[in-house]
Motif scaffolding. Structure first.
Motif, PDB file in Angstrom:
ATOM      1  N   ILE A 170       0.843  -1.199   0.000  1.00  0.00           N
ATOM      2  CA  ILE A 170       0.000   0.000   0.000  1.00  0.00           C
ATOM      3  C   ILE A 170       0.878   1.249   0.000  1.00  0.00           C
ATOM      4  CG2 ILE A 170      -1.828   1.236   1.206  1.00  0.00           C
ATOM      5  CD1 ILE A 170      -2.714  -1.470   0.229  1.00  0.00           C
ATOM      6  N   ASP A 171       0.685   2.134  -0.982  1.00  0.00           N
ATOM      7  CA  ASP A 171       1.395   3.407  -0.999  1.00  0.00           C
ATOM      8  C   ASP A 171       0.406   4.521  -1.324  1.00  0.00           C
ATOM      9  OD1 ASP A 171       0.937   3.215  -3.750  1.00  0.00           O
ATOM     10  OD2 ASP A 171       2.949   2.447  -4.153  1.00  0.00           O
ATOM     11  N   SER A 172       0.892   5.754  -1.361  1.00  0.00           N
ATOM     12  CA  SER A 172      -0.002   6.895  -1.548  1.00  0.00           C
ATOM     13  C   SER A 172      -0.699   6.853  -2.899  1.00  0.00           C
ATOM     14  CB  SER A 172       0.793   8.210  -1.411  1.00  0.00           C
ATOM     15  OG  SER A 172       1.872   8.235  -2.341  1.00  0.00           O
ATOM     16  N   ALA A 173       0.015   6.424  -3.948  1.00  0.00           N
ATOM     17  CA  ALA A 173      -0.602   6.336  -5.279  1.00  0.00           C
ATOM     18  C   ALA A 173      -1.708   5.295  -5.295  1.00  0.00           C
ATOM     19  CB  ALA A 173       0.464   6.014  -6.319  1.00  0.00           C
ATOM     20  N   TYR A 174      -1.472   4.201  -4.582  1.00  0.00           N
ATOM     21  CA  TYR A 174      -2.460   3.131  -4.535  1.00  0.00           C
ATOM     22  C   TYR A 174      -3.749   3.596  -3.851  1.00  0.00           C
ATOM     23  CZ  TYR A 174      -4.189  -1.668  -3.969  1.00  0.00           C
ATOM     24  OH  TYR A 174      -4.938  -2.820  -4.020  1.00  0.00           O
ATOM     25  N   LYS A 175      -3.587   4.387  -2.795  1.00  0.00           N
ATOM     26  CA  LYS A 175      -4.744   4.849  -2.039  1.00  0.00           C
ATOM     27  C   LYS A 175      -5.644   5.777  -2.860  1.00  0.00           C
ATOM     28  CE  LYS A 175      -2.278   4.723   2.402  1.00  0.00           C
ATOM     29  NZ  LYS A 175      -1.790   5.533   3.538  1.00  0.00           N
ATOM     30  N   LYS A 176      -5.062   6.448  -3.865  1.00  0.00           N
ATOM     31  CA  LYS A 176      -5.812   7.431  -4.638  1.00  0.00           C
ATOM     32  C   LYS A 176      -6.580   6.815  -5.814  1.00  0.00           C
ATOM     33  CE  LYS A 176      -2.594  11.173  -3.510  1.00  0.00           C
ATOM     34  NZ  LYS A 176      -1.577  12.118  -4.037  1.00  0.00           N
ATOM     35  N   GLN A 177      -6.496   5.504  -5.998  1.00  0.00           N
ATOM     36  CA  GLN A 177      -7.186   4.880  -7.118  1.00  0.00           C
ATOM     37  C   GLN A 177      -8.699   5.003  -6.954  1.00  0.00           C
ATOM     38  OE1 GLN A 177      -5.844   0.991  -8.322  1.00  0.00           O
ATOM     39  NE2 GLN A 177      -3.783   1.355  -7.554  1.00  0.00           N
ATOM     40  N   LYS A 178      -9.386   5.153  -8.102  1.00  0.00           N
ATOM     41  CA  LYS A 178     -10.833   5.382  -8.093  1.00  0.00           C
ATOM     42  C   LYS A 178     -11.606   4.213  -7.477  1.00  0.00           C
ATOM     43  CE  LYS A 178     -10.957   8.495 -12.084  1.00  0.00           C
ATOM     44  NZ  LYS A 178     -11.512   8.705 -13.456  1.00  0.00           N
ATOM     45  N   ILE A 179     -11.029   3.026  -7.577  1.00  0.00           N
ATOM     46  CA  ILE A 179     -11.748   1.852  -7.083  1.00  0.00           C
ATOM     47  C   ILE A 179     -12.040   1.955  -5.581  1.00  0.00           C
ATOM     48  CG2 ILE A 179      -9.690   0.481  -6.534  1.00  0.00           C
ATOM     49  CD1 ILE A 179     -11.146  -1.948  -7.640  1.00  0.00           C
ATOM     50  N   PHE A 180     -11.236   2.770  -4.858  1.00  0.00           N
ATOM     51  CA  PHE A 180     -11.410   2.889  -3.418  1.00  0.00           C
ATOM     52  C   PHE A 180     -12.254   4.098  -3.009  1.00  0.00           C
ATOM     53  CE2 PHE A 180      -7.296   0.623  -3.830  1.00  0.00           C
ATOM     54  CZ  PHE A 180      -7.695  -0.574  -3.249  1.00  0.00           C
ATOM     55  N   LYS A 181     -12.856   4.762  -3.986  1.00  0.00           N
ATOM     56  CA  LYS A 181     -13.690   5.916  -3.660  1.00  0.00           C
ATOM     57  C   LYS A 181     -14.841   5.488  -2.754  1.00  0.00           C
ATOM     58  CE  LYS A 181     -16.088   9.850  -5.731  1.00  0.00           C
ATOM     59  NZ  LYS A 181     -16.514  10.498  -6.991  1.00  0.00           N
ATOM     60  N   ALA A 204     -19.646   0.595  -2.861  1.00  0.00           N
ATOM     61  CA  ALA A 204     -18.508   0.387  -3.757  1.00  0.00           C
ATOM     62  C   ALA A 204     -17.870  -0.979  -3.518  1.00  0.00           C
ATOM     63  CB  ALA A 204     -17.476   1.492  -3.561  1.00  0.00           C
ATOM     64  N   PHE A 205     -17.790  -1.391  -2.247  1.00  0.00           N
ATOM     65  CA  PHE A 205     -17.213  -2.690  -1.932  1.00  0.00           C
ATOM     66  C   PHE A 205     -18.128  -3.815  -2.407  1.00  0.00           C
ATOM     67  CE2 PHE A 205     -16.502  -6.276   1.004  1.00  0.00           C
ATOM     68  CZ  PHE A 205     -15.158  -6.492   0.778  1.00  0.00           C
ATOM     69  N   LYS A 206     -19.424  -3.634  -2.254  1.00  0.00           N
ATOM     70  CA  LYS A 206     -20.366  -4.645  -2.718  1.00  0.00           C
ATOM     71  C   LYS A 206     -20.268  -4.839  -4.231  1.00  0.00           C
ATOM     72  CE  LYS A 206     -23.864  -4.305   0.945  1.00  0.00           C
ATOM     73  NZ  LYS A 206     -25.299  -4.000   1.245  1.00  0.00           N
ATOM     74  N   ARG A 207     -20.121  -3.726  -4.970  1.00  0.00           N
ATOM     75  CA  ARG A 207     -19.981  -3.831  -6.422  1.00  0.00           C
ATOM     76  C   ARG A 207     -18.720  -4.606  -6.792  1.00  0.00           C
ATOM     77  NH1 ARG A 207     -21.922   1.661  -6.391  1.00  0.00           N
ATOM     78  NH2 ARG A 207     -19.752   2.402  -6.434  1.00  0.00           N
ATOM     79  N   LEU A 208     -17.654  -4.347  -6.064  1.00  0.00           N
ATOM     80  CA  LEU A 208     -16.394  -5.026  -6.331  1.00  0.00           C
ATOM     81  C   LEU A 208     -16.514  -6.529  -6.086  1.00  0.00           C
ATOM     82  CD1 LEU A 208     -13.397  -4.674  -7.061  1.00  0.00           C
ATOM     83  CD2 LEU A 208     -12.928  -4.358  -4.621  1.00  0.00           C
ATOM     84  N   THR A 209     -17.119  -6.916  -4.976  1.00  0.00           N
ATOM     85  CA  THR A 209     -17.276  -8.341  -4.681  1.00  0.00           C
ATOM     86  C   THR A 209     -18.237  -9.007  -5.658  1.00  0.00           C
ATOM     87  OG1 THR A 209     -18.993  -7.813  -3.033  1.00  0.00           O
ATOM     88  CG2 THR A 209     -16.729  -8.067  -2.244  1.00  0.00           C
ATOM     89  N   ASP A 210     -19.230  -8.257  -6.136  1.00  0.00           N
ATOM     90  CA  ASP A 210     -20.161  -8.817  -7.126  1.00  0.00           C
ATOM     91  C   ASP A 210     -19.436  -9.183  -8.420  1.00  0.00           C
ATOM     92  OD1 ASP A 210     -22.282  -8.585  -5.417  1.00  0.00           O
ATOM     93  OD2 ASP A 210     -23.066  -6.729  -6.282  1.00  0.00           O
ATOM     94  N   VAL A 211     -18.530  -8.320  -8.861  1.00  0.00           N
ATOM     95  CA  VAL A 211     -17.774  -8.590 -10.091  1.00  0.00           C
ATOM     96  C   VAL A 211     -16.928  -9.841  -9.933  1.00  0.00           C
ATOM     97  CG1 VAL A 211     -15.933  -7.742 -11.600  1.00  0.00           C
ATOM     98  CG2 VAL A 211     -17.750  -6.198 -10.861  1.00  0.00           C
ATOM     99  N   VAL A 212     -16.263  -9.967  -8.788  1.00  0.00           N
ATOM    100  CA  VAL A 212     -15.435 -11.143  -8.531  1.00  0.00           C
ATOM    101  C   VAL A 212     -16.291 -12.408  -8.523  1.00  0.00           C
ATOM    102  CG1 VAL A 212     -13.945 -12.270  -6.839  1.00  0.00           C
ATOM    103  CG2 VAL A 212     -13.717  -9.823  -7.274  1.00  0.00           C
TER     104      VAL A 212
END
Length: 833
Positions: free
Chosen positions: A156-167, A428-436
């Protein structure tokens, strides 16, 4: 008050560093030319805490205690000490000098000697006494087990934290921690805890585990995840010659064959828990083999392992896993009995093995305590439950866990539980788990109904042309006691709709008594497999392959109705019986299933021909799959492990006259599959199929040696045969396939880095067809049976770009056949460790 302040200040000055005392250090060990030194020994001075550098010379170590000196040594180099000025010291570059004088120390350079090596003398003592150490020396044993499994996003780094997936999920980064093994930051996304009573009997031998409590945070569908983890992190014994991890077989550093694949060095000796122990370092002799690097401490009298640390080398031929780290600790009971008390396994899943690549940590920590011995229990105690789930174990209170955990959760870990529970409410987390979930299952779920399978939406064959299929099934959860599923399909060339529907209901849970039935009308490629199943909606790959070799127009219009009842009285032994009604008719003008109902005579040279076969059939079958593990407890289960032995026998009897049925006959089919693990040489699969039809039947009811006209490898088919090339009513086939797991390519220098894996195999088929069955044939197809056994052999290269495999197959005989496939190339895709 003023007098007290200095005392308080002094107290804080002395006590605070002790409370938060911790030492972390990382870096790289190099020689004078700045080249990395792999497998160098790094330890905190005056401790048993150490590690071994990886193949790039890098290392990371930490301890909850404070240490001020680091000791680095390597074979052929002078030992070096580094002063640690801070508690956290990262990115050291440590240069070792070549050793100038040997003095009284025997130095091994490169590969260590197999002669006059004191480490090997100790290793032989370990082999001699391993059956007298640990749980092996007792007839029976009992113990309590606490297991914690965790999955974490790492790097985990600062760039990783800024990814849209974690909005919308930014709060999760408040719980980032640092790995004690790699020094990388990580964020927990799944945690499971379990309390288990373990019982074992070495005389039978049998082991039974009874779960008392289980708690999960991070994902729904706990049973699937936990079953996956159970297979992923299967139990292992370091005393065994080989250790199975991630479907691979690694050579244990304690193996009796270890001398051939490892270098061993006696590094040190010291008292550990009042027991004098030797410290031995081990590392692989060659790259790309499934081996470890690390060290272990072994007692000087019992030669039992006191502690072992080992990590898989990065050059090991394993996909999607960058690091695997194993740590085991053994405590002394009654002065001489060493028992496993802690087992820690960490794996770093990543797309590639580059140092900076991001991935997911999988960690399992297991503790054992309260051992009891030689308390015999009746054999029936160890009988496995066929279908039992105790939902109460998932409902234990927080107070129960606080009282019964073997170790208390830290404040950080308590915060992780709260974070994961909160995460379940984030859209957002639910959408991510649904895709998986969709990608893993092939279905799209909506309020108790699954649409799919999505991977069967499009297909192609010469009769239907482009085929579009839509379907779905009921799905409320993995433990559903009943399920209904259906599909409809349309072919744009034949302009016909097809359909199928089926249902099943588990009417008794303990012995899994299930009734099922369904109806289907579809286009099918018969002869694509020998051993048939009664899954009414199953459809083989040959029926809808987009690309084929030669014509695949020999398709059948099939109508199928069945009703069955099944039960599993013993774990993994299933019986099923039922009835089937089917109609078979050619679906193509270039193919015929015609047969004579009246044979040609002088008065009627054409005879009487019928094109449609109508058949009623009674069926009974048994399936035995020892050591198979399954997921969930509902009417449908998924397989959680492989490989396992499979034995299947099926008896069918056709009855003429029942619902206009055409034939009387009896049919027996046997299928046997045996996987064999051959240690470092890889894994073999042996498959035997036998069958015989008693009676006179037409082409549609005969046994076709399965060909493969697709461009893809299909199990249990013959790559160089076309459909309907060999026709039998009595048959025997044999297949042997072996996966060397890259063992041979690893010995070839210029091929090592490719991590390719080599496969070889041979297939054979024998069969006959009776004169009576030949006589009623009016299809125009000439019956050819492999009375002189047909055979073909193949060699393949797997793990190309990690996902692709090529198989090259040669035909062994029947070469005179017109348009014969003497040589074929097949491919396949798959994600394998």
């Amino acid at each position: 008050m003023k007098k007290i302040l200095p005392i308080i200040a002094f107290f804080l000055f002395v006590v605070t560093p002790q409370i938060f005392a911790q030492t972390k250090v990382s870096g790289i060990v190099v020689d004078k030319s700045k080249q990395p030194i792999p497998f160098a020994n790094v330890v905190f001075k005056n401790s048993s805490i150490g590690t071994v550098t990886n193949e790039d010379g890098r290392f990371y170590m930490e301890s909850p205690n404070t240490y001020t000196t680091l000791v680095i040594s390597s074979i052929g180099f002078s030992e070096k000490e580094i002063t640690l000025t801070k508690s956290v010291n990262y990115n050291f570059t440590i240069e070792l000098s070549e050793q100038q004088s040997l003095k009284e120390v025997v130095v091994y350079t490169g590969k260590t000697s197999k002669k006059n090596n004191p480490a090997l003398d100790i290793l032989r003592k370990i082999w001699e006494k391993k059956r007298k150490n640990g749980l092996y020396q007792f007839d029976q044993y009992q113990m309590e087990k606490y297991e914690k499994v965790e999955f974490d996003i790492n790097s985990i780094d600062s760039a990783y934290k800024k990814q849209k997936i974690f909005k919308g999920m930014e709060f999760i980064f408040d719980h980032v921690d640092t790995s004690k093994v790699t020094g990388k930051t990580y964020l927990p996304i799944f945690v499971n805890e379990a309390l288990v009573d373990v019982y074992g009997d070495n005389k039978i031998p049998k082991v039974k585990e009874i779960t008392k409590a289980n708690k999960t945070s991070g994902f729904e569908g706990n049973q699937q995840i936990l079953s996956f983890i159970k297979d992923l992190y299967s139990d292992y014994n370091i005393y065994n010659n080989y250790i199975a991890l991630f479907d691979k077989t690694f050579t244990s550093p304690l193996s009796t064959t270890g001398i051939d694949v490892y270098n061993y060095v006696l590094r040190d000796s010291a008292y550990i828990d009042k027991k004098w122990c030797y410290n031995i370092v081990f590392y692989p002799r060659r790259k790309n083999e499934l081996t470890f690097k690390g060290d272990f401490w072994v007692n000087d009298t019992t030669f039992a392992i006191k502690k072992i640390n080992m990590a898989v080398t990065k050059s090991a031929n394993i996909n999607w896993v960058k690091d695997i780290y194993v740590e085991q600790e053994f405590d002394v009971l009654s002065d001489s009995i060493f028992l496993l008390t802690k087992d820690y396994l960490m794996s770093d899943f990543a797309v590639n093995k580059k140092e900076k690549s991001k991935g997911v940590y999988g960690k399992r920590t297991t503790y054992y305590q309260n051992h009891k011995f030689n308390i015999e229990k009746p054999a029936k105690f160890y009988k496995e439950e066929v279908n039992f789930i105790d939902n109460e174990v998932y409902k234990k209170s927080d107070e129960y866990w606080e009282q019964n955990r073997f170790e208390k959760l830290t404040k950080d870990e308590e915060g992780v539980y709260k974070m994961l529970d909160t995460l379940q409410t984030v859209k957002a987390f639910k959408r991510l788990t649904d895709v998986v979930t969709i990608l893993a299952s092939g279905y799209i779920n909506y309020e108790g109904f699954d649409f799919g399978p999505i991977f069967s939406t499009f297909g192609y064959n010469e009769v239907e042309g482009i085929r579009v299929q839509l379907g779905g099934r009921t799905y409320f959860g993995p433990n559903d006691p009943w399920r209904v599923q259906a599909f409809t399909a349309y072919g744009f060339d034949d302009n016909k709709f097809k359909y199928g529907f089926a249902g099943k209901w588990m009417i008794e849970k303990k012995n899994r008594i299930i009734i099922s039935g369904g109806n289907r009308r579809d286009i099918e490629q018969l002869g694509a497999s020998l051993t048939t199943t009664n899954d009414i909606l199953a459809r083989n790959f040959g029926s809808t392959a987009f690309f084929t070799t030669g014509s695949n127009g020999k398709l059948t219009d099939i109508g199928l109705t069945n009703a069955y009842i099944a039960m599993e009285p013993i774990k993994n032994l299933t019986f099923q019986t039922g009835v089937t009604y089917k109609t078979l008719e050619s679906a193509s003008p270039v193919f015929s299933l015609d047969y004579y109902t009246t044979m040609p005579t002088a008065e009627n040279p054409a005879g009487v021909v019928k094109s449609k076969t109508v058949q009623s059939e009674f069926n009974i079958q048994a399936t035995y799959t020892p050591n198979r593990r399954t997921i969930a407890y509902g009417v449908e289960r998924s397989i959680a492990n492989s490989p396992y032995t499979t034995f299947f026998v099926n008896y069918s009897q056709g009855y003429k006259g029942i619902i206009d049925s055409d034939f009387n006959y009896k049919k027996l089919e046997i299928y046997y599959k045996q996987p064999i693990i051959i240690g470092p040489l890889g894994r073999s699969n042996l498959i035997l199929e036998l069958g015989k039809t008693f009676g006179t039947v037409p082409l549609g009811l005969l046994s076709i040696v399965p060909g493969n006209q697709t461009f893809f490898t299909i199990d249990n088919t013959f790559s160089n045969l076309d459909y309907y090339e060999f026709i039998t009513d009595t048959y025997a086939t044999f297949q042997w396939n072996h996966d060397f797991n890259g063992r041979l390519f690893a010995r070839i220098p210029f091929m090592r880095k490719l991590n390719w894996r080599e496969f070889v195999g041979i297939k054979a088929a024998y069969g006959t067809v009776s004169d009576a069955n030949r006589a009623i044939n009016a299809s125009g197809l000439v019956y050819v049976a492999p009375e002189n056994p047909y055979w073909e052999y193949n060699a393949g290269i797997g793990n190309i770009f990690k996902v692709f495999r090529l198989d090259f197959s040669w035909r062994g005989n029947y070469l005179e056949t017109v348009n014969t496939n003497r040589f074929t190339v097949k491919g396949s895709f798959g994600f394998y460790f």
